[in-house]
Motif scaffolding. Structure first.
Motif, PDB file in Angstrom:
ATOM      1  N   GLY A 174       0.794  -1.226   0.000  1.00  9.42           N
ATOM      2  CA  GLY A 174       0.000   0.000   0.000  1.00  9.42           C
ATOM      3  C   GLY A 174       0.821   1.269   0.000  1.00  9.42           C
ATOM      4  O   GLY A 174       0.274   2.368   0.127  1.00  9.42           O
ATOM      5  N   ARG A 175       2.147   1.133  -0.139  1.00  9.49           N
ATOM      6  CA  ARG A 175       2.978   2.333  -0.016  1.00  9.49           C
ATOM      7  C   ARG A 175       3.869   2.595  -1.230  1.00  9.49           C
ATOM      8  O   ARG A 175       3.866   3.693  -1.780  1.00  9.49           O
ATOM      9  CB  ARG A 175       3.844   2.193   1.239  1.00  9.49           C
ATOM     10  CG  ARG A 175       4.666   3.426   1.496  1.00  9.49           C
ATOM     11  CD  ARG A 175       4.981   3.633   2.948  1.00  9.49           C
ATOM     12  NE  ARG A 175       5.548   4.956   3.123  1.00  9.49           N
ATOM     13  CZ  ARG A 175       6.641   5.213   3.827  1.00  9.49           C
ATOM     14  NH1 ARG A 175       7.240   4.237   4.471  1.00  9.49           N
ATOM     15  NH2 ARG A 175       7.093   6.436   3.911  1.00  9.49           N
ATOM     16  N   TYR A 176       4.648   1.614  -1.644  1.00  9.85           N
ATOM     17  CA  TYR A 176       5.654   1.858  -2.689  1.00  9.85           C
ATOM     18  C   TYR A 176       5.186   1.344  -4.044  1.00  9.85           C
ATOM     19  O   TYR A 176       4.808   0.182  -4.186  1.00  9.85           O
ATOM     20  CB  TYR A 176       6.974   1.186  -2.318  1.00  9.85           C
ATOM     21  CG  TYR A 176       7.641   1.854  -1.149  1.00  9.85           C
ATOM     22  CD1 TYR A 176       8.270   3.076  -1.304  1.00  9.85           C
ATOM     23  CD2 TYR A 176       7.604   1.268   0.108  1.00  9.85           C
ATOM     24  CE1 TYR A 176       8.863   3.705  -0.220  1.00  9.85           C
ATOM     25  CE2 TYR A 176       8.201   1.889   1.199  1.00  9.85           C
ATOM     26  CZ  TYR A 176       8.829   3.109   1.023  1.00  9.85           C
ATOM     27  OH  TYR A 176       9.409   3.737   2.092  1.00  9.85           O
ATOM     28  N   LEU A 177       5.257   2.237  -5.039  1.00  9.12           N
ATOM     29  CA  LEU A 177       4.864   1.886  -6.400  1.00  9.12           C
ATOM     30  C   LEU A 177       6.086   2.002  -7.308  1.00  9.12           C
ATOM     31  O   LEU A 177       6.727   3.052  -7.358  1.00  9.12           O
ATOM     32  CB  LEU A 177       3.750   2.826  -6.872  1.00  9.12           C
ATOM     33  CG  LEU A 177       3.236   2.604  -8.292  1.00  9.12           C
ATOM     34  CD1 LEU A 177       1.731   2.830  -8.353  1.00  9.12           C
ATOM     35  CD2 LEU A 177       3.935   3.513  -9.291  1.00  9.12           C
ATOM     36  N   GLY A 236      -1.029   9.084  -1.133  1.00 13.17           N
ATOM     37  CA  GLY A 236      -0.296   8.396  -0.066  1.00 13.17           C
ATOM     38  C   GLY A 236       0.726   7.393  -0.531  1.00 13.17           C
ATOM     39  O   GLY A 236       1.288   6.644   0.270  1.00 13.17           O
ATOM     40  N   LEU A 237       0.983   7.357  -1.852  1.00  8.66           N
ATOM     41  CA  LEU A 237       1.977   6.414  -2.363  1.00  8.66           C
ATOM     42  C   LEU A 237       3.347   7.072  -2.462  1.00  8.66           C
ATOM     43  O   LEU A 237       3.453   8.294  -2.598  1.00  8.66           O
ATOM     44  CB  LEU A 237       1.569   5.920  -3.754  1.00  8.66           C
ATOM     45  CG  LEU A 237       0.267   5.134  -3.845  1.00  8.66           C
ATOM     46  CD1 LEU A 237      -0.035   4.789  -5.292  1.00  8.66           C
ATOM     47  CD2 LEU A 237       0.356   3.859  -3.020  1.00  8.66           C
ATOM     48  N   VAL A 238       4.385   6.255  -2.388  1.00  8.57           N
ATOM     49  CA  VAL A 238       5.748   6.732  -2.623  1.00  8.57           C
ATOM     50  C   VAL A 238       6.224   6.106  -3.932  1.00  8.57           C
ATOM     51  O   VAL A 238       6.431   4.891  -3.994  1.00  8.57           O
ATOM     52  CB  VAL A 238       6.700   6.319  -1.477  1.00  8.57           C
ATOM     53  CG1 VAL A 238       8.111   6.828  -1.753  1.00  8.57           C
ATOM     54  CG2 VAL A 238       6.188   6.830  -0.140  1.00  8.57           C
ATOM     55  N   PRO A 239       6.364   6.912  -4.991  1.00  8.27           N
ATOM     56  CA  PRO A 239       6.844   6.346  -6.248  1.00  8.27           C
ATOM     57  C   PRO A 239       8.336   6.015  -6.178  1.00  8.27           C
ATOM     58  O   PRO A 239       9.129   6.786  -5.638  1.00  8.27           O
ATOM     59  CB  PRO A 239       6.603   7.460  -7.280  1.00  8.27           C
ATOM     60  CG  PRO A 239       5.677   8.437  -6.609  1.00  8.27           C
ATOM     61  CD  PRO A 239       5.965   8.323  -5.146  1.00  8.27           C
ATOM     62  N   ILE A 240       8.672   4.846  -6.697  1.00  4.81           N
ATOM     63  CA  ILE A 240      10.083   4.474  -6.891  1.00  4.81           C
ATOM     64  C   ILE A 240      10.313   4.510  -8.391  1.00  4.81           C
ATOM     65  O   ILE A 240       9.678   3.761  -9.138  1.00  4.81           O
ATOM     66  CB  ILE A 240      10.365   3.062  -6.361  1.00  4.81           C
ATOM     67  CG1 ILE A 240      10.149   3.013  -4.849  1.00  4.81           C
ATOM     68  CG2 ILE A 240      11.793   2.629  -6.727  1.00  4.81           C
ATOM     69  CD1 ILE A 240      10.292   1.607  -4.259  1.00  4.81           C
TER      70      ILE A 240
END
Ligand SMILES: [Fe+2]
Length: 263
Positions: free
Chosen positions: A108-111, A135-139
């Protein structure tokens, strides 16, 4: 030190990665031989495609986990996806698509996001920002392979300042994508912009999931601690939904040495 790999095309029959169970198992063995203990299967996903097949990934990962148990291989396989940054992703998020399904290990956090190799679409910053608003953290996967970003490191720095996490490919450090990508990859590491190195493996041999060569290169150029963070601690943290640690920029003289010598 056990390695954790957040980016691979190891899931059989999904994309241009492993073709079947036999090739999947060969890739698993290469990963294990190189010291990897946990790997995310991240098939390409283009949400402009009417049939992105996202819903099949968790079930296929479960099947492959069972297959690995039967084969006696102790590699922990977790689901993920490598999402193309485009209008399809924008619409998916805007229209209330299940964004957890797009995240690594379903945390639910890192995309894990990828760009076209040739250019930087004008809407990229807006789409990444929208993900962050949700609320996502893009990688960002392998910016060193994007021709625009490889020659404009200041754009990568802007992204990092906005909270985007940078992942460099192990193969870029080994030079398998050419000199420009290798130079850009070393620059990203030397400037402390990248927090993750991953295999982006597509097959058992050419673009393999064996991280040991990249580990050796990082140890020689940046030291043991940087290698531990880039290949072990940080990818493990990301899959657990926790914060990866920023690496310090190498001192100038050392940073200069990061650039491969011209022959
Ligand atoms: Fe990939």
């Amino acid at each position: 030190m056990p390695f954790v790999d957040i980016h691979s095309h190891i899931l059989p029959g999904f994309d241009d990665g492993a073709r079947d169970d036999r090739e999947f198992l060969e890739m698993v063995d290469r990963a294990l031989a190189g010291g990897t203990v946990r790997i995310a299967a991240t098939p390409h996903c283009d949400l402009e495609d009417p049939l992105p097949r996202l819903e099949y990934i968790p079930a296929e990962v479960d099947r492959c986990r069972g297959f690995l148990r039967l084969q006696g291989r102790e590699l922990d396989l977790v689901p993920g996806v490598e999402v193309r940054v485009n209008a399809g992703l924008y619409r998916w998020v805007k229209e209330g698509g299940d964004i957890e399904r797009l995240t690594l290990a379903g945390n639910g956090r890192y995309l894990l996001a990828d760009l076209p190799l040739a250019d930087l679409p004008a809407a990229t910053a807006d789409i990444l920002f929208l993900l962050q608003l949700r609320g996502l953290v893009p990688i960002l996967a392998h910016p060193e392979r994007n021709r625009h970003l490889a020659s404009h490191p200041e754009r990568v720095r802007e992204m990092v300042e906005r909270g985007i996490i940078i992942q460099v490919n192990s193969g870029s450090l080994e030079g398998i994508y050419g000199k420009a990508a290798r130079r850009a990859a070393f620059a990203l590491l030397g400037e402390g912009l990248a927090r993750l190195v991953a295999s982006d493996a597509h097959d058992p041999a050419g673009r393999s999931p064996d991280l040991s060569a990249a580990h050796g290169i990082i140890v020689r150029r940046l030291g043991e601690e940087a290698a531990r963070l880039l290949l072990g601690h940080n990818p493990a943290a990301v899959l657990a939904g926790e914060d990866p640690v920023a690496l310090p920029a190498a001192p100038p003289r050392r940073a200069r040495r990061l650039l491969p010598r011209s022959r």
